[in-house]
Enzyme design. Sequence first.
Site, PDB file in Angstrom:
ATOM      1  N   ARG A 119     -16.221   2.262  60.359  1.00  0.00           N
ATOM      2  CA  ARG A 119     -17.012   2.849  59.289  1.00  0.00           C
ATOM      3  C   ARG A 119     -16.069   3.631  58.285  1.00  0.00           C
ATOM      4  NH1 ARG A 119     -20.428   3.949  63.429  1.00  0.00           N
ATOM      5  NH2 ARG A 119     -22.049   2.586  63.611  1.00  0.00           N
ATOM      6  N   LYS A 141     -12.176  -0.759  44.009  1.00  0.00           N
ATOM      7  CA  LYS A 141     -13.060  -1.622  44.133  1.00  0.00           C
ATOM      8  C   LYS A 141     -12.558  -2.644  45.355  1.00  0.00           C
ATOM      9  CE  LYS A 141     -15.808  -2.499  40.076  1.00  0.00           C
ATOM     10  NZ  LYS A 141     -15.835  -3.588  38.996  1.00  0.00           N
ATOM     11  N   GLU A 183      -4.030  -8.639  31.785  1.00  0.00           N
ATOM     12  CA  GLU A 183      -4.861  -7.483  32.090  1.00  0.00           C
ATOM     13  C   GLU A 183      -4.112  -6.373  31.243  1.00  0.00           C
ATOM     14  OE1 GLU A 183      -7.425  -7.480  33.561  1.00  0.00           O
ATOM     15  OE2 GLU A 183      -7.249  -9.037  34.986  1.00  0.00           O
ATOM     16  N   LYS A 222      -6.700   3.045  33.377  1.00  0.00           N
ATOM     17  CA  LYS A 222      -7.719   2.692  34.250  1.00  0.00           C
ATOM     18  C   LYS A 222      -8.109   3.832  34.910  1.00  0.00           C
ATOM     19  CE  LYS A 222      -9.245  -0.327  37.933  1.00  0.00           C
ATOM     20  NZ  LYS A 222      -9.098  -1.575  38.593  1.00  0.00           N
ATOM     21  N   GLU A 232     -19.269   2.195  38.377  1.00  0.00           N
ATOM     22  CA  GLU A 232     -20.009   1.174  37.124  1.00  0.00           C
ATOM     23  C   GLU A 232     -21.174   1.509  36.958  1.00  0.00           C
ATOM     24  OE1 GLU A 232     -17.679  -2.220  37.300  1.00  0.00           O
ATOM     25  OE2 GLU A 232     -19.115  -3.085  35.996  1.00  0.00           O
ATOM     26  N   ARG A 239     -17.031   1.763  33.120  1.00  0.00           N
ATOM     27  CA  ARG A 239     -16.012   0.988  33.832  1.00  0.00           C
ATOM     28  C   ARG A 239     -16.294  -0.540  33.456  1.00  0.00           C
ATOM     29  NH1 ARG A 239     -14.292   1.860  40.098  1.00  0.00           N
ATOM     30  NH2 ARG A 239     -12.679  -0.030  40.058  1.00  0.00           N
ATOM     31  N   ASN A 243     -14.098  -5.174  31.961  1.00  0.00           N
ATOM     32  CA  ASN A 243     -14.255  -6.626  31.618  1.00  0.00           C
ATOM     33  C   ASN A 243     -14.184  -7.307  30.562  1.00  0.00           C
ATOM     34  OD1 ASN A 243     -15.011  -6.970  34.608  1.00  0.00           O
ATOM     35  ND2 ASN A 243     -16.778  -5.674  34.117  1.00  0.00           N
ATOM     36  N   HIS A 246     -13.415 -10.815  30.674  1.00  0.00           N
ATOM     37  CA  HIS A 246     -13.788 -11.386  31.685  1.00  0.00           C
ATOM     38  C   HIS A 246     -15.126 -12.305  31.896  1.00  0.00           C
ATOM     39  CE1 HIS A 246     -10.407  -8.875  32.955  1.00  0.00           C
ATOM     40  NE2 HIS A 246     -10.362  -9.166  34.124  1.00  0.00           N
ATOM     41  N   HIS A 250     -14.508 -15.618  33.324  1.00  0.00           N
ATOM     42  CA  HIS A 250     -14.970 -15.859  34.751  1.00  0.00           C
ATOM     43  C   HIS A 250     -15.848 -17.410  34.736  1.00  0.00           C
ATOM     44  CE1 HIS A 250     -15.171 -11.573  36.442  1.00  0.00           C
ATOM     45  NE2 HIS A 250     -13.966 -12.244  36.759  1.00  0.00           N
ATOM     46  N   HIS A 263      -6.657 -16.515  37.569  1.00  0.00           N
ATOM     47  CA  HIS A 263      -7.415 -15.460  36.987  1.00  0.00           C
ATOM     48  C   HIS A 263      -6.802 -15.138  35.725  1.00  0.00           C
ATOM     49  CE1 HIS A 263     -10.222 -12.245  37.070  1.00  0.00           C
ATOM     50  NE2 HIS A 263      -9.158 -11.488  36.781  1.00  0.00           N
TER      51      HIS A 263
HETATM   52  N1  NAD Z   1     -10.015  -4.678  42.876  1.00  0.00           N
HETATM   53  C1  NAD Z   1     -10.136  -4.777  41.530  1.00  0.00           C
HETATM   54  O1  NAD Z   1     -10.387  -3.773  40.884  1.00  0.00           O
HETATM   55  C2  NAD Z   1      -9.500  -5.954  40.938  1.00  0.00           C
HETATM   56  C3  NAD Z   1      -9.090  -6.059  39.479  1.00  0.00           C
HETATM   57  C4  NAD Z   1      -8.620  -7.089  39.360  1.00  0.00           C
HETATM   58  C5  NAD Z   1      -8.396  -8.282  40.036  1.00  0.00           C
HETATM   59  N2  NAD Z   1      -8.688  -8.406  41.557  1.00  0.00           N
HETATM   60  C6  NAD Z   1      -8.546  -9.280  42.378  1.00  0.00           C
HETATM   61  O2  NAD Z   1      -7.326  -9.457  42.453  1.00  0.00           O
HETATM   62  C7  NAD Z   1      -7.130 -10.944  43.016  1.00  0.00           C
HETATM   63  C8  NAD Z   1      -5.848 -11.355  42.319  1.00  0.00           C
HETATM   64  O3  NAD Z   1      -4.771 -10.641  42.606  1.00  0.00           O
HETATM   65  P1  NAD Z   1      -3.419 -11.180  42.188  1.00  0.00           P
HETATM   66  O4  NAD Z   1      -3.184 -11.760  40.560  1.00  0.00           O
HETATM   67  O5  NAD Z   1      -2.334 -10.251  42.472  1.00  0.00           O
HETATM   68  O6  NAD Z   1      -3.124 -12.738  43.205  1.00  0.00           O
HETATM   69  P2  NAD Z   1      -2.506 -12.735  44.567  1.00  0.00           P
HETATM   70  O7  NAD Z   1      -2.625 -11.339  45.389  1.00  0.00           O
HETATM   71  O8  NAD Z   1      -2.944 -13.857  44.989  1.00  0.00           O
HETATM   72  O9  NAD Z   1      -0.701 -12.809  44.308  1.00  0.00           O
HETATM   73  C9  NAD Z   1      -0.345 -13.848  43.524  1.00  0.00           C
HETATM   74  C10 NAD Z   1       0.460 -14.592  44.284  1.00  0.00           C
HETATM   75  O10 NAD Z   1       1.881 -14.081  44.262  1.00  0.00           O
HETATM   76  C11 NAD Z   1       2.399 -13.781  45.705  1.00  0.00           C
HETATM   77  N3  NAD Z   1       3.067 -12.690  45.687  1.00  0.00           N
HETATM   78  C12 NAD Z   1       2.656 -11.387  45.532  1.00  0.00           C
HETATM   79  N4  NAD Z   1       3.667 -10.365  45.420  1.00  0.00           N
HETATM   80  C13 NAD Z   1       4.820 -11.183  45.343  1.00  0.00           C
HETATM   81  C14 NAD Z   1       6.026 -10.767  45.135  1.00  0.00           C
HETATM   82  N5  NAD Z   1       6.667  -9.480  44.965  1.00  0.00           N
HETATM   83  N6  NAD Z   1       7.103 -11.615  45.078  1.00  0.00           N
HETATM   84  C15 NAD Z   1       6.756 -13.140  45.316  1.00  0.00           C
HETATM   85  N7  NAD Z   1       5.479 -13.616  45.441  1.00  0.00           N
HETATM   86  C16 NAD Z   1       4.316 -12.483  45.189  1.00  0.00           C
HETATM   87  C17 NAD Z   1       1.216 -13.854  46.426  1.00  0.00           C
HETATM   88  O11 NAD Z   1       1.645 -14.235  47.623  1.00  0.00           O
HETATM   89  C18 NAD Z   1       0.412 -14.852  45.767  1.00  0.00           C
HETATM   90  O12 NAD Z   1       0.804 -16.302  46.137  1.00  0.00           O
HETATM   91  C19 NAD Z   1      -8.233 -11.666  42.634  1.00  0.00           C
HETATM   92  O13 NAD Z   1      -8.824 -12.007  44.053  1.00  0.00           O
HETATM   93  C20 NAD Z   1      -9.137 -10.716  42.068  1.00  0.00           C
HETATM   94  O14 NAD Z   1     -10.686 -10.799  42.381  1.00  0.00           O
HETATM   95  C21 NAD Z   1      -9.197  -7.116  42.050  1.00  0.00           C
END
Ligand code: NAD
Length: 365
Positions: A119, A141, A183, A222, A232, A239, A243, A246, A250, A263
């Site tokens: 939990r 999030k 972003e 942020k 949000e 918040r 988006n 987005h 999306h 993305h």
């Molecule tokens: N929680 C939130 O507020 C929030 C906000 C925006 C996006 N997201 C989420 O984030 C995700 C996308 O994140 P992302 O773009 O970081 O993608 P990701 O985590 O898939 O990373 C992208 C790629 O880079 C590789 N990688 C990561 N760090 C590396 C490094 N230092 N060197 C070499 N390779 C590396 C990973 O293995 C992957 O293949 C989505 O699922 C999205 O929904 C969440």
Amino acid sequence: MAETLTVSLRERSYPIALGAGLRGDVRAELDRRVHAGGKVAVLTDVNVASRQGDTLKAMFGDAPRCTVAAGEGIKSIGGLGDVLEFLASHRIDRTGALFAVGGGVVGDLGGFAAASYLRGIDFVQVPTTLLAMVDSSVGGKTGINLRAGKNLAGAFHQPRAVFVDTDFLQTLPQREFAAGMAEVIKYGLLGDAELFTQLERAALTPASANLADVIRRCCALKAKIVEGDERELAAESGRALLNLGHTFGHAIEQVAGYGTYLHGEAIGIGLCAAARLSQELGCLSATEVARITAVVGAHALPVRLRAPLVMKSLMSALAQDKKSRAGVPRFVVLKRLGEAATQSEGITATMIEGCFRAVGAKDSL
Ligand SMILES: NC(=O)c1ccc[n+]([C@@H]2O[C@H](COP(=O)([O-])OP(=O)(O)OC[C@H]3O[C@@H](n4cnc5c(N)ncnc54)[C@H](O)[C@@H]3O)[C@@H](O)[C@H]2O)c1
């Protein structure tokens, strides 16, 4: 030397340490927890484990490490189950903590595992992609995807600390760096006009001298937005401003098929479409829309669809947007460069179609 920002959320407040060479700072956080009797575990993915093996060793020594497959697919019920079983098998108790070391996928998955295991246990974010550094590691999030859609199960669970070590970016593929820039550009547009003009003067690269400063500005913005509207719930803006681009993005991601665009690439096109909508509403000039499109393009991001998508499919994807209120999608529009607001009134289907058409959507293929 790390610079520290604070996300102020009363008892859920936490520091964001920013800088290069933060191995020692992360290690100190781990040691502090272990000396206080807490068990720690580390979650990462195969790419980070293979490209950043020495750094992981220096930061975490022999702490139990769960290494998951890379990519969005692991943000699933199955992936979550594996992380929870891993925590249980290492007998992490309520005094324990999970360090999520990776991009947004590892951060979202690890955060949700930490929110649900026993939990709720502590978790610490160590973002390794630009996107995670400027966006997903801050704000609490967390979540996973369901078959029905992205991020449909999750929790608000703030990290106890965030360590943004820009050294990780040295091994990040160029395409992933560009995706994170979508972003960054978003932050400039929604709340930091000076950042936008900086990006306009010179495109940011992993070698830019002002890289850490730009990341700091994004995190500060942020943090401020999250402090004002943690869950949000604000009726307007709040918040939801995060988006920007987005709602369009999306829909593009979904209709093109997940994985066709990263993305951030879909968000790049989404920002161009949102700029166009802001122009339609009389807030931006054609010149400003062209400036936004130029900045997106200068950061190696697409400004138009690579292959046309069908309007009808895009419009029906929009209608399912989870940010809709009473079936009406809420858009984030730019009031001017550096200022955004949420809006649904006065936005017609014809306007939206015009925006999709402007970025390359077609009525039929
Ligand atoms: N929680 C939130 O507020 C929030 C906000 C925006 C996006 N997201 C989420 O984030 C995700 C996308 O994140 P992302 O773009 O970081 O993608 P990701 O985590 O898939 O990373 C992208 C790629 O880079 C590789 N990688 C990561 N760090 C590396 C490094 N230092 N060197 C070499 N390779 C590396 C990973 O293995 C992957 O293949 C989505 O699922 C999205 O929904 C969440």
